[in-house]
Design an enzyme around this catalytic site. Structure first.
Site, mmCIF file in Angstrom:
data_model
loop_
_atom_site.group_PDB
_atom_site.id
_atom_site.type_symbol
_atom_site.label_atom_id
_atom_site.label_comp_id
_atom_site.label_asym_id
_atom_site.label_seq_id
_atom_site.Cartn_x
_atom_site.Cartn_y
_atom_site.Cartn_z
ATOM 1 N N LYS A 28 44.024 -22.006 -66.848
ATOM 2 C CA LYS A 28 43.568 -21.789 -65.341
ATOM 3 C C LYS A 28 44.450 -22.772 -64.682
ATOM 4 O O LYS A 28 44.768 -22.358 -63.429
ATOM 5 C CB LYS A 28 42.008 -21.861 -65.276
ATOM 6 N N SER A 29 44.152 -24.135 -64.839
ATOM 7 C CA SER A 29 44.968 -24.995 -64.000
ATOM 8 C C SER A 29 46.496 -24.722 -63.821
ATOM 9 O O SER A 29 46.900 -24.988 -62.695
ATOM 10 C CB SER A 29 44.942 -26.549 -64.621
ATOM 11 N N SER A 174 39.734 -37.211 -59.578
ATOM 12 C CA SER A 174 39.763 -35.707 -59.422
ATOM 13 C C SER A 174 41.404 -35.289 -59.336
ATOM 14 O O SER A 174 42.087 -35.709 -58.565
ATOM 15 C CB SER A 174 39.160 -35.511 -58.184
ATOM 16 N N ASP A 327 35.465 -30.529 -67.999
ATOM 17 C CA ASP A 327 34.934 -29.056 -68.079
ATOM 18 C C ASP A 327 34.555 -29.115 -69.235
ATOM 19 O O ASP A 327 33.613 -27.682 -69.395
ATOM 20 C CB ASP A 327 36.194 -28.099 -68.127
ATOM 21 N N LYS A 354 30.324 -29.696 -59.683
ATOM 22 C CA LYS A 354 31.466 -28.748 -60.323
ATOM 23 C C LYS A 354 30.717 -27.302 -59.617
ATOM 24 O O LYS A 354 29.970 -27.387 -58.797
ATOM 25 C CB LYS A 354 31.335 -28.680 -61.616
ATOM 26 N N ARG A 358 26.178 -29.679 -63.240
ATOM 27 C CA ARG A 358 26.121 -29.368 -64.719
ATOM 28 C C ARG A 358 25.426 -30.009 -65.647
ATOM 29 O O ARG A 358 24.930 -29.511 -66.740
ATOM 30 C CB ARG A 358 27.766 -29.235 -65.227
ATOM 31 N N ARG A 403 30.958 -21.667 -66.873
ATOM 32 C CA ARG A 403 31.202 -22.467 -68.372
ATOM 33 C C ARG A 403 29.372 -22.875 -68.489
ATOM 34 O O ARG A 403 29.506 -22.995 -69.743
ATOM 35 C CB ARG A 403 31.772 -23.916 -68.000
HETATM 36 C C1 S3P Z 1 41.010 -28.945 -62.063
HETATM 37 C C2 S3P Z 1 40.569 -30.126 -62.182
HETATM 38 C C3 S3P Z 1 39.085 -30.621 -62.287
HETATM 39 C C4 S3P Z 1 38.458 -29.519 -63.268
HETATM 40 C C5 S3P Z 1 38.834 -28.186 -62.631
HETATM 41 C C6 S3P Z 1 40.231 -27.907 -62.579
HETATM 42 C C7 S3P Z 1 42.428 -28.888 -61.646
HETATM 43 O O1 S3P Z 1 38.200 -30.666 -61.178
HETATM 44 O O2 S3P Z 1 37.093 -29.636 -63.198
HETATM 45 O O3 S3P Z 1 38.064 -27.039 -63.432
HETATM 46 O O4 S3P Z 1 43.190 -27.690 -62.255
HETATM 47 O O5 S3P Z 1 43.053 -29.573 -61.152
HETATM 48 P P1 S3P Z 1 38.551 -32.190 -60.518
HETATM 49 O O6 S3P Z 1 40.126 -32.529 -60.517
HETATM 50 O O7 S3P Z 1 38.055 -32.014 -59.215
HETATM 51 O O8 S3P Z 1 37.703 -33.190 -61.440
#
Ligand code: S3P
Length: 448
Positions: A28-29, A174, A327, A354, A358, A403
């Protein structure tokens, strides 16, 4: 399944061994970043294995609204004709990022140094999440933001017409905040410097380098110092998106708790900034092996093999590992319920902001299913009941959080009585094939 429609109640019942191969969707990222960086490059970027979950589809739609040509070619292949750094057009309408914090925060960063105005909104979950963590550093570039109280969406951003580069120490661990600042820095002249005390997922840094930006990372006493030279011409790329370790977590964890299971989850991205769960599971005594380890598209990849693990033990998860598995705590708490002893999770305040809180969501649902959970502002402890001793029998609120919904459905795969979730709709945001994939392995998950 839709995260926006009527609730989809679901039930999960104890099943026989889970066996076979689980081909989970793209990361996803990396999928969000492929579309956004593709839209900021000059020319055609092609993407294979894009996650076609609702979160990413919302980002694709947003990139079209900012002027990029985004085309679905079929079979997970997509093409993006980018408009170049600083080339975003002003959208005609409101940008709806649905459930996706990553989508909205990264897109805000990408438009913050363009001379345009855009209004963002999302679903009830996203509209309750903090955005000041992104708009505060974007203000340093000269971008103005007006939203609801508490820095919440809907929110309008007026991008900086004459952006200045920024030096920013990220105050929370983050990757979304780090990435928003880096994407804004792309259209600022000179050097933008981002410093993070703790390493978070580094896909943005890796992909920016891949797209031809001048970016360097140095480890210093202050932490990871990332320096980006602004106003590059990004070169279009061909991207093969690795499969998502955060989605792989669900069939892997299910296999560990369902007697007799033996599941192969091939081609999983094992970037060290993402793989903390698998290290933790192995420390708990999980029969989890990495096969065929290799490098694909600059990311480490392996086939994961997970087998039923009857003697799992609770451990103290090192807080320094939190960012690399942020996550995965919900599904870890499910595995912890089937372990013996306590699993202690500290340094996880971010879990409270989140898609849902969670810690609260899992604590409530686990307790209702007979598992003891203690919690504090940034910690929680699950006392395992050992294999075969989780009662189940309760209905859990998924709180618009994919999730949470999937974690409770995994819980029900080995509990004495079935476990229900009030709404499995949000699963479609990140893992649209969760139901058929788990069913093909032998799970008994259905809609009620
Ligand atoms: C993500 C970063 C995370 C994660 C999210 C995806 C990303 O959040 O929880 O599902 O793709 O950069 P944070 O960076 O705010 O922790």
């Amino acid at each position: 399944m839709s995260g926006h429609g009527a609730p989809i109640p679901m039930i999960s019942t104890a099943c026989g061994p889970l066996t076979g191969t689980a081909e989970v969707p793209g990361d996803k990222s990396i999928s969000h970043r492929s579309l956004i960086l593709g839209a900021m490059a000059v020319g055609e970027t092609t993407i294979e294995g894009l996650l076609e979950g609702q979160d990413v589809l919302d980002t694709a739609k947003a990139m079209r609204a900012f002027g990029a040509e985004v085309t679905e070619l079929g079979g997970g292949k997509w093409s993006v004709h980018g408009v170049g750094v600083g080339g975003f057009a002003e959208p005609d309408g409101v940008i709806d990022c649905g459930n996706s914090g990553t989508g909205v925060r990264l897109i805000m960063g990408a438009m913050a140094t363009c001379p345009i105005t855009a209004t963002f909104t999302g679903d009830a979950s996203l509209n309750g999440r903090p955005m000041a963590r992104v708009t505060d550093p974007l203000a340093l570039f000269g971008c103005q933001a007006v939203g609801r109280s508490g820095g919440r969406l809907p929110m309008t951003l007026v991008g900086a017409a004459d952006p200045v580069p920024v030096r920013y120490v990220v105050p929370v661990p983050s990757a979304q905040v780090k990435s928003a600042v880096l994407l804004a820095g792309l259209n600022a002249p000179g050097q933008t410097v981002v410093i993070e005390a703790e390493a978070t997922r580094d896909h943005t840094e890796r992909m920016l380098a891949g797209f031809g930006a001048e970016i360097s990372v140095e480890q210093t006493d202050e932490g990871r110092v990332i320096t980006l030279i602004g106003q590059p011409e990004l070169k279009p790329q061909h991207i093969e998106v690795p499969r998502d370790p955060s989605s792989a977590a669900f069939p892997v964890c299910a296999a560990l708790i369902v007697p007799g299971s033996d599941v192969l989850v091939p081609g999983i991205g094992l970037n060290p900034t993402r793989a903390g769960l698998f290290t933790t599971l192995r420390e708990m005594g999980a029969d989890l092996t990495y096969e065929n380890e290799r490098t694909e598209g600059g990311e480490p990849v392996a086939d994961l093999r997970a087998r039923f693990s009857p003697y799992l033990k609770g451990i103290e998860v090192p807080p320094a590992r939190a960012a690399s598995m942020i996550d995965e705590y919900p599904v870890l708490s499910v595995v912890a319920s089937y372990a013996t002893g306590q699993t202690v999770m500290r340094g996880v305040k971010e879990l409270r902001v989140k898609e849902s809180d969670r810690i609260d969501a899992m604590a409530k649902g686990l307790r209702a299913n007979g598992v003891e959970v203690e919690e504090g502002p940034d910690w929680w402890i699950v006392t395992g009941r050992g294999h075969g001793n989780v009662a189940g029998g309760a209905t859990c609120a998924s709180q618009l959080d994919h999730r949470i919904a999937m974690s409770f459905l995994i819980l029900g795969m080995a509990s004495q009585d079935p476990v229900q979730v009030d709404d499995g709709g949000p699963i479609a945001t990140s893992f649209p094939i969760f139901e058929p994939l788990m069913a093909a392995l032998g799970a008994q998950v259905s809609r009620t």
